[in-house]
Design a protein around this motif. Structure first.
Motif, PDB file in Angstrom:
ATOM      1  N   GLU A  12       1.088  -1.298  -0.560  1.00  0.00           N
ATOM      2  CA  GLU A  12      -0.270  -0.023  -0.002  1.00  0.00           C
ATOM      3  C   GLU A  12       0.786   1.375   0.001  1.00  0.00           C
ATOM      4  O   GLU A  12       0.762   2.516  -0.825  1.00  0.00           O
ATOM      5  CB  GLU A  12      -0.592  -0.292   1.344  1.00  0.00           C
ATOM      6  CG  GLU A  12      -2.532  -0.872   1.247  1.00  0.00           C
ATOM      7  CD  GLU A  12      -1.582  -1.858   1.763  1.00  0.00           C
ATOM      8  OE1 GLU A  12      -0.758  -2.725   1.800  1.00  0.00           O
ATOM      9  OE2 GLU A  12      -2.266  -3.508   1.454  1.00  0.00           O
ATOM     10  N   CYS A  16       1.150   3.714  -2.903  1.00  0.00           N
ATOM     11  CA  CYS A  16       0.747   5.519  -2.742  1.00  0.00           C
ATOM     12  C   CYS A  16       1.696   6.364  -3.029  1.00  0.00           C
ATOM     13  O   CYS A  16       1.313   7.612  -3.845  1.00  0.00           O
ATOM     14  CB  CYS A  16       0.345   5.826  -0.512  1.00  0.00           C
ATOM     15  SG  CYS A  16       0.659   7.871  -0.349  1.00  0.00           S
ATOM     16  N   THR A  20       1.259   9.171  -5.977  1.00  0.00           N
ATOM     17  CA  THR A  20       1.882  10.269  -5.572  1.00  0.00           C
ATOM     18  C   THR A  20       2.375  10.829  -6.986  1.00  0.00           C
ATOM     19  O   THR A  20       2.640  11.691  -7.167  1.00  0.00           O
ATOM     20  CB  THR A  20       1.781  10.804  -4.755  1.00  0.00           C
ATOM     21  OG1 THR A  20       2.188  10.184  -3.862  1.00  0.00           O
ATOM     22  CG2 THR A  20       3.062  12.344  -4.502  1.00  0.00           C
ATOM     23  N   ASP A  28      -2.223  15.708  -0.585  1.00  0.00           N
ATOM     24  CA  ASP A  28      -1.828  14.140  -0.843  1.00  0.00           C
ATOM     25  C   ASP A  28      -0.993  14.420   0.723  1.00  0.00           C
ATOM     26  O   ASP A  28      -0.837  15.385   1.242  1.00  0.00           O
ATOM     27  CB  ASP A  28      -0.913  13.778  -1.590  1.00  0.00           C
ATOM     28  CG  ASP A  28       0.324  14.475  -2.312  1.00  0.00           C
ATOM     29  OD1 ASP A  28       0.935  14.845  -0.875  1.00  0.00           O
ATOM     30  OD2 ASP A  28       0.822  14.707  -2.918  1.00  0.00           O
ATOM     31  N   TYR A  30       2.031  12.462   1.400  1.00  0.00           N
ATOM     32  CA  TYR A  30       2.221  11.650   1.200  1.00  0.00           C
ATOM     33  C   TYR A  30       4.279  12.190   2.404  1.00  0.00           C
ATOM     34  O   TYR A  30       4.378  11.227   2.598  1.00  0.00           O
ATOM     35  CB  TYR A  30       3.079  11.867  -0.311  1.00  0.00           C
ATOM     36  CG  TYR A  30       3.849  11.497  -1.309  1.00  0.00           C
ATOM     37  CD1 TYR A  30       4.345   9.895  -1.287  1.00  0.00           C
ATOM     38  CD2 TYR A  30       5.434  11.446  -0.844  1.00  0.00           C
ATOM     39  CE1 TYR A  30       5.485   9.373  -1.359  1.00  0.00           C
ATOM     40  CE2 TYR A  30       6.681  11.139  -1.269  1.00  0.00           C
ATOM     41  CZ  TYR A  30       6.541  10.057  -1.696  1.00  0.00           C
ATOM     42  OH  TYR A  30       7.507   8.931  -2.316  1.00  0.00           O
TER      43      TYR A  30
END
Length: 77
Positions: A12, A16, A20, A28, A30
């Motif tokens: 996951e 991500c 991104t 976001d 991140y």
């Protein structure tokens, strides 16, 4: 997730990073995710190994430009 084991979330986390790289936004999370990984005191080594395993496709010779950018961003942080 903070304070817990993260190795089980490696797929996951890599997803991500790829998402991104594909489409980043000022909203976001991140940077927060990178901080979560960086300050992981529970299973840092296991998480690192799991992330490297899950991210192998990003460094393939035939990987897309987006995949390569996700890898660069992940290594830069």
């Amino acid at each position: 997730m903070a304070g817990g084991a993260l190795a089980g979330f490696a797929a996951e986390i890599v997803a991500c990073a790829f998402a991104t790289a594909l489409h980043s936004s000022i909203r976001d999370a991140y940077k927060e995710l990178i901080g979560l990984i960086r300050f992981n005191r529970v299973d840092w080594v296991e998480t690192r190994d799991a992330l490297l395993h899950e991210a192998e496709f990003l460094s393939a010779l035939d990987a897309s430009a987006t995949a390569k950018w996700a890898l660069v961003q992940s290594c830069a942080d």
